[in-house]
Design a protein around this motif. Structure first.
Motif, PDB file in Angstrom:
ATOM      1  N   ILE A 131      17.355  41.205  43.892  1.00  0.00           N
ATOM      2  CA  ILE A 131      17.980  41.482  45.321  1.00  0.00           C
ATOM      3  C   ILE A 131      17.442  43.048  45.228  1.00  0.00           C
ATOM      4  CG2 ILE A 131      19.693  40.144  45.262  1.00  0.00           C
ATOM      5  CD1 ILE A 131      21.598  42.220  43.931  1.00  0.00           C
ATOM      6  N   SER A 133      18.530  44.272  48.833  1.00  0.00           N
ATOM      7  CA  SER A 133      19.483  44.664  49.752  1.00  0.00           C
ATOM      8  C   SER A 133      20.698  43.542  49.927  1.00  0.00           C
ATOM      9  CB  SER A 133      18.743  44.691  51.205  1.00  0.00           C
ATOM     10  OG  SER A 133      18.452  43.379  51.806  1.00  0.00           O
ATOM     11  N   ASP A 136      19.575  39.831  50.671  1.00  0.00           N
ATOM     12  CA  ASP A 136      18.613  39.318  49.553  1.00  0.00           C
ATOM     13  C   ASP A 136      19.639  38.146  48.730  1.00  0.00           C
ATOM     14  OD1 ASP A 136      16.113  40.543  50.017  1.00  0.00           O
ATOM     15  OD2 ASP A 136      16.361  42.177  48.719  1.00  0.00           O
ATOM     16  N   ASP A 139      19.234  34.829  49.484  1.00  0.00           N
ATOM     17  CA  ASP A 139      17.834  33.961  48.962  1.00  0.00           C
ATOM     18  C   ASP A 139      17.884  33.829  47.643  1.00  0.00           C
ATOM     19  OD1 ASP A 139      16.815  34.087  51.697  1.00  0.00           O
ATOM     20  OD2 ASP A 139      15.848  36.108  51.132  1.00  0.00           O
ATOM     21  N   ARG A 238      18.324  39.847  59.692  1.00  0.00           N
ATOM     22  CA  ARG A 238      18.058  39.079  58.814  1.00  0.00           C
ATOM     23  C   ARG A 238      19.373  38.279  58.204  1.00  0.00           C
ATOM     24  NH1 ARG A 238      16.122  41.326  53.058  1.00  0.00           N
ATOM     25  NH2 ARG A 238      16.121  39.230  52.731  1.00  0.00           N
ATOM     26  N   LYS A 242      20.433  34.171  58.319  1.00  0.00           N
ATOM     27  CA  LYS A 242      21.218  33.630  57.043  1.00  0.00           C
ATOM     28  C   LYS A 242      22.268  32.977  57.435  1.00  0.00           C
ATOM     29  CE  LYS A 242      17.937  35.433  54.452  1.00  0.00           C
ATOM     30  NZ  LYS A 242      16.754  34.620  54.148  1.00  0.00           N
TER      31      LYS A 242
END
Length: 255
Positions: A131, A133, A136, A139, A238, A242
């Motif tokens: 990671i 940030s 992340d 993900d 982002r 998500k």
């Protein structure tokens, strides 16, 4: 982004606990008390909770006054004073130390409350580049976590589930989790109640933000500038992709 000096000293017992660190606040605090490396110091717990340095008893021979670095010790740019603050700050929003602290705050109980994602786990994931940030986090997969010795199938599964569950956290928790300077959890809720969505808040001008009861110039400016910073805009894009909650559902009861 605050560059906060810390006194590290031989362990002592204070109010029933062992203590070896105390915050030194800022350069003026250090200079006023003439605290130097190698000093013998007097330490207490303020309110029986927070360790603080009261004074310096003696200096080592040939010691010199301590000065905070002019550059960020992590990423290198010149540290700055913002507005009337006495604290020094790193101006680089991509500073690794800031990113790590941002993720820790984002996952904390008062913000997104991601179970199992404590400071040590965040630091581990950051260290191994899983990671960089808060975006992340979403993900992460079980397979990625299993590349680390710290994780087994069950712990990896539980963490991924906890992160996934946090997507539905209320917008005010998300806003607080972004770590905007001068904006606590209550202020985040007031912003959400006023604007209703992240999009509306991102497009709000300072006058609209200032119209919230209790919001002064400093808080309003912090929100306005933070949500227009390119790094923050990209992060929010982002996070929206998500599936995080960008619309506020008020819990206030109508009359």
């Amino acid at each position: 982004g605050a560059i906060t000096p810390v006194a590290i000293f031989d362990q002592v017992l204070l109010a029933g606990t062992s203590v070896s660190r105390a915050v030194l606040h800022n350069q003026q605090f250090i200079s006023d008390k003439d605290i130097r490396i190698g000093d013998t110091i007097v330490v207490r717990k303020a309110g029986d909770i927070i360790p603080e340095v009261l004074s310096s008893v003696s200096h080592q021979e040939n010691s010199v006054p301590f000065m905070l670095p002019e550059l960020c010790p992590v990423c290198g740019p010149k540290a700055v004073h913002i507005a009337d603050e006495s604290v020094l700050r790193c101006p680089n929003s991509a500073c690794p130390a800031q990113l790590l602290k941002n993720i820790i705050h984002f996952a904390s109980k008062g913000a997104m409350n991601i179970d199992g994602l404590g400071d040590a786990i965040v630091a581990l994931l950051f260290e191994y580049d899983l990671i960089g940030s808060v975006a992340d986090l979403f993900d992460l997969t079980i397979e990625k976590l299993l590349t680390l010795d710290r994780f087994k199938e069950k712990s990896a599964t539980n963490l991924v589930k906890a992160i996934d569950a946090s997507r539905s956290a209320p917008m005010d928790r998300l806003l607080f989790g972004l770590g905007i300077r001068n904006i606590g959890s209550r202020a985040a809720t007031l912003l959400c109640e006023k604007f209703g969505s992240m999009e509306a808040l991102m497009n709000a001008d300072i006058a609209a933000i200032s119209s919230i009861d209790g919001f002064g110039d400093i808080m309003s400016q912090s929100v306005y500038e933070a949500l227009r910073e390119p790094h923050m805009r990209e992060l929010l894009k982002r996070l929206e992709e998500k599936g995080l909650n960008f619309v506020y559902q008020s819990t206030k009861q109508s009359d």
